[in-house]
Design a protein around this motif. Structure first.
Motif, PDB file in Angstrom:
ATOM      1  N   ILE A  12      14.459  62.510  22.438  1.00 11.11           N
ATOM      2  CA  ILE A  12      15.367  62.163  22.036  1.00 11.11           C
ATOM      3  C   ILE A  12      16.824  62.898  22.167  1.00 11.11           C
ATOM      4  O   ILE A  12      17.290  62.407  23.034  1.00 11.11           O
ATOM      5  N   ASP A  13      16.494  64.511  22.810  1.00 14.59           N
ATOM      6  CA  ASP A  13      17.173  65.888  22.509  1.00 14.59           C
ATOM      7  C   ASP A  13      17.641  65.243  24.845  1.00 14.59           C
ATOM      8  O   ASP A  13      18.827  66.039  24.778  1.00 14.59           O
ATOM      9  N   ASP A  14      16.782  65.054  24.736  1.00 14.33           N
ATOM     10  CA  ASP A  14      17.399  65.025  26.594  1.00 14.33           C
ATOM     11  C   ASP A  14      18.505  63.766  26.619  1.00 14.33           C
ATOM     12  O   ASP A  14      19.311  63.826  27.934  1.00 14.33           O
ATOM     13  N   GLY A  15      18.535  62.515  25.237  1.00 17.10           N
ATOM     14  CA  GLY A  15      19.495  62.195  25.221  1.00 17.10           C
ATOM     15  C   GLY A  15      21.029  61.983  24.898  1.00 17.10           C
ATOM     16  O   GLY A  15      22.128  61.262  24.751  1.00 17.10           O
ATOM     17  N   VAL A  16      20.815  63.217  24.074  1.00 15.46           N
ATOM     18  CA  VAL A  16      22.279  63.413  23.340  1.00 15.46           C
ATOM     19  C   VAL A  16      23.245  64.215  23.808  1.00 15.46           C
ATOM     20  O   VAL A  16      24.029  63.767  23.652  1.00 15.46           O
ATOM     21  N   ASP A  17      23.057  65.384  25.052  1.00 13.48           N
ATOM     22  CA  ASP A  17      24.767  65.685  25.156  1.00 13.48           C
ATOM     23  C   ASP A  17      24.216  66.134  26.721  1.00 13.48           C
ATOM     24  O   ASP A  17      24.816  67.218  26.755  1.00 13.48           O
ATOM     25  N   GLY A  18      23.147  66.770  27.430  1.00 11.07           N
ATOM     26  CA  GLY A  18      23.405  66.574  28.538  1.00 11.07           C
ATOM     27  C   GLY A  18      22.875  68.700  28.054  1.00 11.07           C
ATOM     28  O   GLY A  18      22.098  68.902  29.705  1.00 11.07           O
ATOM     29  N   ASN A  19      22.444  69.100  26.930  1.00  7.04           N
ATOM     30  CA  ASN A  19      21.850  70.271  27.022  1.00  7.04           C
ATOM     31  C   ASN A  19      20.535  70.095  26.341  1.00  7.04           C
ATOM     32  O   ASN A  19      20.000  71.592  25.416  1.00  7.04           O
ATOM     33  N   GLY A  48      14.778  60.775  14.503  1.00  4.26           N
ATOM     34  CA  GLY A  48      15.780  62.027  15.085  1.00  4.26           C
ATOM     35  C   GLY A  48      14.971  62.865  14.322  1.00  4.26           C
ATOM     36  O   GLY A  48      14.068  63.316  13.865  1.00  4.26           O
ATOM     37  N   PHE A  49      15.449  64.059  14.504  1.00  5.75           N
ATOM     38  CA  PHE A  49      14.684  65.190  14.195  1.00  5.75           C
ATOM     39  C   PHE A  49      16.412  66.692  14.048  1.00  5.75           C
ATOM     40  O   PHE A  49      17.602  66.044  14.523  1.00  5.75           O
ATOM     41  N   ALA A  50      16.007  67.848  12.930  1.00  4.64           N
ATOM     42  CA  ALA A  50      16.681  69.010  13.068  1.00  4.64           C
ATOM     43  C   ALA A  50      15.626  69.811  12.872  1.00  4.64           C
ATOM     44  O   ALA A  50      14.978  69.932  12.218  1.00  4.64           O
ATOM     45  N   ASP A  57      18.851  83.769   2.194  1.00 10.05           N
ATOM     46  CA  ASP A  57      19.226  82.317   1.775  1.00 10.05           C
ATOM     47  C   ASP A  57      20.271  81.627   2.353  1.00 10.05           C
ATOM     48  O   ASP A  57      21.080  81.237   2.724  1.00 10.05           O
ATOM     49  N   GLU A  58      19.790  82.214   4.191  1.00 16.15           N
ATOM     50  CA  GLU A  58      20.576  81.386   4.723  1.00 16.15           C
ATOM     51  C   GLU A  58      20.262  80.350   5.958  1.00 16.15           C
ATOM     52  O   GLU A  58      19.045  81.327   6.237  1.00 16.15           O
ATOM     53  N   ALA A  59      20.784  79.452   6.557  1.00 18.13           N
ATOM     54  CA  ALA A  59      20.164  79.071   7.534  1.00 18.13           C
ATOM     55  C   ALA A  59      21.416  78.829   8.195  1.00 18.13           C
ATOM     56  O   ALA A  59      22.291  78.188   8.270  1.00 18.13           O
ATOM     57  N   SER A  60      20.762  78.477  10.054  1.00 18.86           N
ATOM     58  CA  SER A  60      21.195  78.078  10.779  1.00 18.86           C
ATOM     59  C   SER A  60      21.247  76.786  11.716  1.00 18.86           C
ATOM     60  O   SER A  60      19.592  76.665  11.976  1.00 18.86           O
ATOM     61  N   LEU A  61      21.642  75.616  11.576  1.00 24.77           N
ATOM     62  CA  LEU A  61      21.255  74.080  12.469  1.00 24.77           C
ATOM     63  C   LEU A  61      21.157  75.115  13.889  1.00 24.77           C
ATOM     64  O   LEU A  61      22.565  75.092  14.315  1.00 24.77           O
ATOM     65  N   LEU A  62      19.862  75.041  14.445  1.00 26.83           N
ATOM     66  CA  LEU A  62      19.990  74.786  15.761  1.00 26.83           C
ATOM     67  C   LEU A  62      19.810  74.231  17.103  1.00 26.83           C
ATOM     68  O   LEU A  62      20.188  74.186  17.943  1.00 26.83           O
ATOM     69  N   ASN A  63      19.394  72.710  16.457  1.00 27.29           N
ATOM     70  CA  ASN A  63      19.538  71.443  16.852  1.00 27.29           C
ATOM     71  C   ASN A  63      19.213  70.288  16.020  1.00 27.29           C
ATOM     72  O   ASN A  63      18.594  70.685  15.644  1.00 27.29           O
ATOM     73  N   MET A  64      19.865  68.910  16.550  1.00 29.03           N
ATOM     74  CA  MET A  64      19.558  67.926  15.475  1.00 29.03           C
ATOM     75  C   MET A  64      19.757  66.716  16.670  1.00 29.03           C
ATOM     76  O   MET A  64      20.941  67.445  18.102  1.00 29.03           O
ATOM     77  N   GLY A  65      19.010  65.677  16.571  1.00 30.32           N
ATOM     78  CA  GLY A  65      19.573  64.804  16.772  1.00 30.32           C
ATOM     79  C   GLY A  65      18.884  63.251  16.456  1.00 30.32           C
ATOM     80  O   GLY A  65      17.979  63.794  16.259  1.00 30.32           O
ATOM     81  N   VAL A  66      19.576  62.027  17.478  1.00 29.78           N
ATOM     82  CA  VAL A  66      19.260  60.588  16.875  1.00 29.78           C
ATOM     83  C   VAL A  66      18.848  60.161  18.272  1.00 29.78           C
ATOM     84  O   VAL A  66      19.629  60.577  18.888  1.00 29.78           O
TER      85      VAL A  66
END
Length: 122
Positions: A12-19, A48-50, A57-66
């Motif tokens: 999935i990640d291969d097809g998201v944005d080239g990174n 999809g994944f996230a 009490d804090e989170a960072s969204l590192l990577n997400m794709g569908v």
């Protein structure tokens, strides 16, 4: 999300944005003490994944794709809503997101809907 999902996530990640992240990067983030991963499935197919990093009490969204065939159908929004609800249940009250400049228009919508802070980088 489990280690068994990594090959599907790489696809999935291969097809998201080239990174795209490597399998090793995904596995490292998932298995880190701070790592939290979420997936969305249709039937038994992972679409999809996230990946988040959670500290206190804090989170960072590192990577997400569908997956390409499922984009623009609300699956990312559902995945993000589920992830944020689960994180809130784990006492996370702030989520950070770094965004590429070309994605900023989509991010302002997320910020208003989910109260996410974000920073734009090139």
């Amino acid at each position: 999300m489990t280690v068994a999902d990594i090959s599907d996530i790489v696809g999935i990640d291969d097809g998201v944005d080239g990174n795209a992240w490597s399998a090793e990067q995904i596995e490292s983030s998932l298995l880190a003490v701070t790592g939290r991963g979420y997936c969305i499935h249709i039937d038994s197919y992972l679409i999809g994944f996230a990946l988040f990093s959670v500290v206190a009490d804090e989170a960072s969204l590192l990577n997400m794709g569908v997956a390409g065939d499922y984009r623009r159908r609300g699956y990312a929004r559902r995945l993000l809503a589920h992830s944020l609800e689960d994180l809130a249940g784990k006492c996370v009250n702030t989520v950070h997101l770094e965004v590429r400049a070309r994605s900023e228009e989509h991010t302002s919508e997320l910020q208003s809907q989910f109260r996410i802070s974000y920073a734009v980088f090139c």
